[in-house]
Design a protein around this motif. Sequence first.
Motif, PDB file in Angstrom:
ATOM      1  N   GLY A   1      -1.554 -10.614  49.156  1.00  0.00           N
ATOM      2  CA  GLY A   1      -2.968 -10.567  49.603  1.00  0.00           C
ATOM      3  C   GLY A   1      -4.110 -10.516  48.542  1.00  0.00           C
ATOM      4  N   GLY A   2      -3.554 -10.615  47.165  1.00  0.00           N
ATOM      5  CA  GLY A   2      -4.434 -10.220  46.230  1.00  0.00           C
ATOM      6  C   GLY A   2      -5.383 -11.381  45.987  1.00  0.00           C
ATOM      7  N   THR A   3      -6.423 -11.472  45.125  1.00  0.00           N
ATOM      8  CA  THR A   3      -7.347 -12.464  44.885  1.00  0.00           C
ATOM      9  C   THR A   3      -7.274 -12.727  43.584  1.00  0.00           C
ATOM     10  OG1 THR A   3      -8.682 -12.334  46.979  1.00  0.00           O
ATOM     11  CG2 THR A   3      -9.777 -13.494  45.258  1.00  0.00           C
ATOM     12  N   VAL A   4      -7.548 -13.921  42.952  1.00  0.00           N
ATOM     13  CA  VAL A   4      -7.675 -14.001  41.455  1.00  0.00           C
ATOM     14  C   VAL A   4      -8.726 -14.847  41.071  1.00  0.00           C
ATOM     15  CG1 VAL A   4      -6.456 -15.337  39.428  1.00  0.00           C
ATOM     16  CG2 VAL A   4      -5.059 -14.445  41.152  1.00  0.00           C
ATOM     17  N   TYR A   5      -9.678 -14.198  40.334  1.00  0.00           N
ATOM     18  CA  TYR A   5     -11.093 -14.883  39.888  1.00  0.00           C
ATOM     19  C   TYR A   5     -10.710 -14.844  38.405  1.00  0.00           C
ATOM     20  CZ  TYR A   5     -12.835 -12.867  44.006  1.00  0.00           C
ATOM     21  OH  TYR A   5     -12.739 -12.488  45.438  1.00  0.00           O
ATOM     22  N   ALA A   6     -10.584 -16.361  37.830  1.00  0.00           N
ATOM     23  CA  ALA A   6     -10.440 -16.625  36.511  1.00  0.00           C
ATOM     24  C   ALA A   6     -11.364 -17.857  35.893  1.00  0.00           C
ATOM     25  CB  ALA A   6      -9.001 -17.414  36.392  1.00  0.00           C
TER      26      ALA A   6
END
Length: 136
Positions: A118-123
């Motif tokens: 359920g994590g979110t990645v911002y890259a």
Amino acid sequence: MDRELTALAEVGAAVVVSAMATDLWHAVKEGTLTVFRRMGGDRRRAVADQLDSNAAMVREADRPDEVRRALFGFWALELAAVLRQDPEARADLTRLVTGLEGGRTGPALVQTNTARDGGTVYAVQYGDQRVARDPE
């Protein structure tokens, strides 16, 4: 200078400062010095010293990305100046920013981002990313 050369100088500056204090630094430094090769020995030595000094600043900084951002403008101006003085340097700078298969002089940028459970990645590469979230 036309917009295309300015853009090339800015991309070159991003490559140079992004590589400082990384495993890619030696190859990028050599590629950068190639861009300045027709400027004469004294100018080339001064550029080499500046590159070494800037890389040391990044390596020793508590916040290296802030130092890189500060150095970006300087290197964009330096590269734009060499392109104005020596139009043939354009090919050298293009090789630096695009790299060459087999004899790669520029960095190969690979980014892998994985979110789990359920994590979110911002890259982002070469820039800032601001994420605003609604308070829960």
